[in-house]
Write a protein that holds these residues in place. Structure first.
Motif, PDB file in Angstrom:
ATOM      1  N   VAL A   1     -23.971  46.098 -52.431  1.00 41.73           N
ATOM      2  CA  VAL A   1     -23.878  46.859 -51.181  1.00 41.73           C
ATOM      3  C   VAL A   1     -22.688  47.815 -51.247  1.00 41.73           C
ATOM      4  O   VAL A   1     -22.817  49.003 -50.930  1.00 41.73           O
ATOM      5  CB  VAL A   1     -23.761  45.910 -49.959  1.00 41.73           C
ATOM      6  CG1 VAL A   1     -23.488  46.695 -48.687  1.00 41.73           C
ATOM      7  CG2 VAL A   1     -25.018  45.057 -49.815  1.00 41.73           C
TER       8      VAL A   1
ATOM      9  N   ILE B   1     -30.260  47.692 -49.729  1.00 41.85           N
ATOM     10  CA  ILE B   1     -30.141  46.587 -50.698  1.00 41.85           C
ATOM     11  C   ILE B   1     -30.903  45.361 -50.203  1.00 41.85           C
ATOM     12  O   ILE B   1     -31.643  44.719 -50.946  1.00 41.85           O
ATOM     13  CB  ILE B   1     -28.655  46.246 -50.960  1.00 41.85           C
ATOM     14  CG1 ILE B   1     -27.952  47.405 -51.671  1.00 41.85           C
ATOM     15  CG2 ILE B   1     -28.518  44.951 -51.754  1.00 41.85           C
ATOM     16  CD1 ILE B   1     -28.418  47.689 -53.072  1.00 41.85           C
TER      17      ILE B   1
ATOM     18  N   ARG C   1     -20.883  37.632 -45.403  1.00 47.26           N
ATOM     19  CA  ARG C   1     -22.287  38.078 -45.356  1.00 47.26           C
ATOM     20  C   ARG C   1     -22.829  38.020 -43.936  1.00 47.26           C
ATOM     21  O   ARG C   1     -23.533  38.913 -43.494  1.00 47.26           O
ATOM     22  CB  ARG C   1     -23.124  37.201 -46.279  1.00 47.26           C
ATOM     23  CG  ARG C   1     -24.580  37.585 -46.359  1.00 47.26           C
ATOM     24  CD  ARG C   1     -25.348  36.673 -47.301  1.00 47.26           C
ATOM     25  NE  ARG C   1     -24.753  36.634 -48.613  1.00 47.26           N
ATOM     26  CZ  ARG C   1     -24.971  37.532 -49.580  1.00 47.26           C
ATOM     27  NH1 ARG C   1     -25.798  38.525 -49.368  1.00 47.26           N
ATOM     28  NH2 ARG C   1     -24.374  37.424 -50.737  1.00 47.26           N
TER      29      ARG C   1
ATOM     30  N   ALA D   1     -26.214  51.113 -46.765  1.00 47.91           N
ATOM     31  CA  ALA D   1     -26.413  50.507 -48.079  1.00 47.91           C
ATOM     32  C   ALA D   1     -26.963  49.089 -47.945  1.00 47.91           C
ATOM     33  O   ALA D   1     -27.855  48.685 -48.700  1.00 47.91           O
ATOM     34  CB  ALA D   1     -25.097  50.492 -48.852  1.00 47.91           C
ATOM     35  N   ALA D   2     -26.454  48.328 -46.986  1.00 47.90           N
ATOM     36  CA  ALA D   2     -26.936  46.960 -46.785  1.00 47.90           C
ATOM     37  C   ALA D   2     -28.411  46.960 -46.408  1.00 47.90           C
ATOM     38  O   ALA D   2     -29.186  46.134 -46.899  1.00 47.90           O
ATOM     39  CB  ALA D   2     -26.103  46.258 -45.715  1.00 47.90           C
TER      40      ALA D   2
ATOM     41  N   LEU E   1     -23.204  41.121 -52.509  1.00 48.97           N
ATOM     42  CA  LEU E   1     -22.495  42.062 -51.648  1.00 48.97           C
ATOM     43  C   LEU E   1     -21.822  43.175 -52.451  1.00 48.97           C
ATOM     44  O   LEU E   1     -21.641  44.274 -51.937  1.00 48.97           O
ATOM     45  CB  LEU E   1     -21.483  41.332 -50.776  1.00 48.97           C
ATOM     46  CG  LEU E   1     -22.085  40.399 -49.723  1.00 48.97           C
ATOM     47  CD1 LEU E   1     -20.991  39.775 -48.877  1.00 48.97           C
ATOM     48  CD2 LEU E   1     -23.096  41.121 -48.852  1.00 48.97           C
TER      49      LEU E   1
ATOM     50  N   ARG F   1     -23.438  50.671 -53.690  1.00 43.74           N
ATOM     51  CA  ARG F   1     -24.398  51.621 -53.121  1.00 43.74           C
ATOM     52  C   ARG F   1     -23.732  52.496 -52.069  1.00 43.74           C
ATOM     53  O   ARG F   1     -24.030  53.675 -51.939  1.00 43.74           O
ATOM     54  CB  ARG F   1     -25.591  50.876 -52.525  1.00 43.74           C
ATOM     55  CG  ARG F   1     -26.635  51.705 -51.810  1.00 43.74           C
ATOM     56  CD  ARG F   1     -27.602  52.464 -52.717  1.00 43.74           C
ATOM     57  NE  ARG F   1     -28.275  51.666 -53.681  1.00 43.74           N
ATOM     58  CZ  ARG F   1     -29.501  51.152 -53.578  1.00 43.74           C
ATOM     59  NH1 ARG F   1     -30.207  51.377 -52.501  1.00 43.74           N
ATOM     60  NH2 ARG F   1     -30.010  50.431 -54.552  1.00 43.74           N
TER      61      ARG F   1
END
Length: 194
Positions: free
Chosen positions: A46, A33, A64, A29-30, A43, A49
């Motif tokens: 993320v 995104i 992060r 997801a990160a 975040l 997602r």
């Protein structure tokens, strides 16, 4: 016969398997995104997602930087694995690094020009691993005449940084052609790894 309805029954803890799945989902997801919105994307987007709560996100990645470091780590591992293949060239490795940059704008920081400007030692360590992987291939490229004598790993990483910065302002469909042109302008024949 149970009197609990499906709504009131408790979820069972899936244990370590769920933790590994959640971590993988968060990293995937990160990547998505950050590719869409940059490394400063919220975040919570993320976590959403990935289909997990923010608590799960922060258990795996307390901040992060920890999430970005984990993404870099994945990229560095793929570069190290590729570098170990027979007959791989500097251009092949730069193609892979360029593909990483096309997929995730956080890759730009991987090639930041000065390690001492990095506040987090984990990023310094990852950058050092990339330098270690590229150095012998750069020596081979210089010996073969495909890179000018005197070119340093820092020069190559500056090229990565310049190309990656330009990629962030291009539509995804335009990035491969842009990357090849940008590398050619600075004297390298690099095709983004597919």
């Amino acid at each position: 016969m149970s009197t609990e309805s499906p709504r009131t029954s408790r979820r069972t803890n899936a244990g370590p398997r769920a933790a590994a799945r959640n971590r993988a989902a968060l990293l995937a997801a990160a990547r998505e995104i950050f590719a869409q919105h940059g490394a400063h994307a919220p975040l919570n987007a993320v976590a959403r997602r990935a289909g997990v709560g923010q608590g799960s996100l922060y258990r795996h990645f307390p901040d992060r930087v920890a999430l970005v470091v984990a993404l870099f780590e994945e990229q560095v591992v793929t570069v190290e694995q590729r570098a170990a293949e027979p007959d791989v060239t500097l251009a092949d490795l730069l193609g892979l690094i360029t593909r990483h940059a096309m997929e995730s704008v956080v890759s730009i920081d991987l090639a930041s020009s000065r390690p001492e400007e990095r506040p987090d030692p984990r990023l310094v360590d990852l950058r050092a691993r990339v330098v270690d992987v590229l150095a012998p291939h750069l020596d081979d490229a210089v010996a073969a005449g495909s890179v000018p004598p005197g070119t340093t790993v820092e020069d190559v990483l500056l090229g990565v940084e310049l190309v990656a910065a330009g990629l962030t302002r291009r539509a995804a469909a335009d990035r491969p052609a842009f990357a090849a042109r940008a590398w050619a302008l600075i004297g390298f024949e690099v095709t983004p790894d597919a």
